[in-house]
Design a protein around this motif. Structure first.
Motif, short mmCIF file in Angstrom:
data_model
loop_
_atom_site.label_atom_id
_atom_site.label_comp_id
_atom_site.label_asym_id
_atom_site.label_seq_id
_atom_site.Cartn_x
_atom_site.Cartn_y
_atom_site.Cartn_z
N ALA A 193 0.81 -54.06 47.33
CA ALA A 193 1.17 -53.24 48.67
C ALA A 193 0.61 -52.01 48.79
O ALA A 193 0.68 -51.24 49.82
CB ALA A 193 2.80 -53.17 48.76
N GLN A 198 -1.85 -49.48 48.87
CA GLN A 198 -3.42 -49.04 49.21
C GLN A 198 -3.59 -47.55 48.98
O GLN A 198 -3.96 -47.23 47.46
CB GLN A 198 -3.67 -49.56 50.57
N CYS A 199 -3.41 -46.87 49.83
CA CYS A 199 -3.64 -45.32 49.49
C CYS A 199 -2.20 -44.86 48.86
O CYS A 199 -2.02 -43.86 48.18
CB CYS A 199 -3.69 -44.38 50.77
N GLY A 200 -0.97 -45.67 49.01
CA GLY A 200 0.14 -45.39 48.50
C GLY A 200 1.10 -44.32 49.16
O GLY A 200 2.25 -43.98 48.66
N CYS A 212 2.93 -44.05 51.85
CA CYS A 212 4.06 -44.31 52.60
C CYS A 212 5.06 -45.01 51.35
O CYS A 212 6.11 -44.96 51.65
CB CYS A 212 3.57 -45.49 53.41
N ARG A 217 -0.02 -46.81 57.26
CA ARG A 217 -1.34 -46.59 58.03
C ARG A 217 -2.44 -47.43 57.34
O ARG A 217 -3.27 -47.91 58.17
CB ARG A 217 -1.83 -44.88 57.78
N CYS A 218 -2.11 -47.95 56.25
CA CYS A 218 -2.86 -48.77 55.56
C CYS A 218 -2.74 -50.24 55.86
O CYS A 218 -3.64 -51.27 55.63
CB CYS A 218 -3.21 -48.74 53.95
S1 FES Z 1 -0.37 -47.67 51.41
FE1 FES Z 1 -1.46 -46.35 52.59
S2 FES Z 1 -0.11 -45.65 54.14
FE2 FES Z 1 0.83 -47.14 53.14
#
Ligand code: FES
Ligand code: FES
Length: 161
Positions: free
Chosen positions: A104, A106-108, A110, A143-144
Motif C-alpha cells: 500500500a 507508494q510514497c508512504g 499518508c 495522493r498516490c
Molecule cells: S502512498 Fe503516497 S500519499 Fe499515500
C-alpha cells in the motif's frame, strides 16, 4: 484610507501536561498551537505528518481519548485525553504488516495517518463492516491512489481476527 496594522509581540505560553504513548509529558507552549506541532517540534515525534493543515487530508491523524483526530486542528490546550501516536506501534503491528504485504505504501506520506485511523476503528470494533472500514478511512487521502490496497490490508487484518 489609512490602514493601521498592529503587531503583537507577546506570546502566551502555558505549561501543559499531556500523556503521550503512555508517558507523562509536560510542554511549555502557546495553548492555541496545534497538537501536531507539539508532537513534532516539542516531543520529537515525527510520525504524524503535516499535509494540508486544514483538517482535510488525514496525514496528521493521531488517537486522542480513543478517537482518531486531526492533530493539525486540535489546539494543544484543548487535548482532553491520552494521546497515541504511530510511534507506539513499533513497526510490527498487524496493520503495518498488512499494509506492507498489500504494497500500500507508494510514497508512504499518508500511511501513518491511515494506520492511526484504522487502529482507532479496530480498537472500538475488531470486526467492522466494509462500510465502517470505508467510513473510518474516508478522511485519509492518499495522493498516490493506494486506497484500494489500504482497504485490502484492513480487510486482511479483520479477517485474521
Ligand atoms: S502512498 Fe503516497 S500519499 Fe499515500
Ligand atoms: S495535515 Fe491535518 S488533516 Fe491534513
Amino acid at each position: 484610507m489609512a490602514v493601521r496594522r498592529e503587531f503583537r509581540l507577546t506570546q502566551v505560553v502555558s505549561s501543559i501536561q499531556l500523556t503521550v504513548n503512555g508517558e507523562p509529558r509536560r510542554v511549555h507552549v502557546d495553548p492555541d498551537v496545534p497538537l501536531l506541532y507539539v508532537l513534532r517540534n516539542e516531543l520529537g515525534l515525527f510520525g504524524a505528518r503535516y499535509g494540508c493543515g486544514t483538517g482535510s487530508c488525514g496525514s496528521c491523524t493521531v488517537i486522542v481519548g480513543g478517537r482518531a483526530v486531526r492533530s493539525c486542528q486540535l489546539p494543544a490546550g484543548m487535548v482532553s485525553g491520552p494521546i497515541t501516536t504511530v510511534e507506539s506501534l513499533g513497526g510490527n503491528h498487524p496493520l503495518q504488516k498488512a499494509l506492507i504485504d498489500a504494497q500500500a505504501g507508494q510514497c508512504g506520506y499518508c500511511l501513518t495517518g491511515i494506520v492511526m485511523s484504522a487502529k482507532a476503528l479496530l480498537d472500538a470494533d475488531p470486526r467492522p463492516t466494509e462500510a465502517q472500514m470505508r467510513d473510518a478511512l474516508d478522511g485519509n487521502i492518499c495522493r498516490c491512489g493506494s486506497q484500494p490496497r489500504v482497504l485490502r490490508a484492513l480487510r486482511a487484518v479483520v479477517a485474521a481476527k
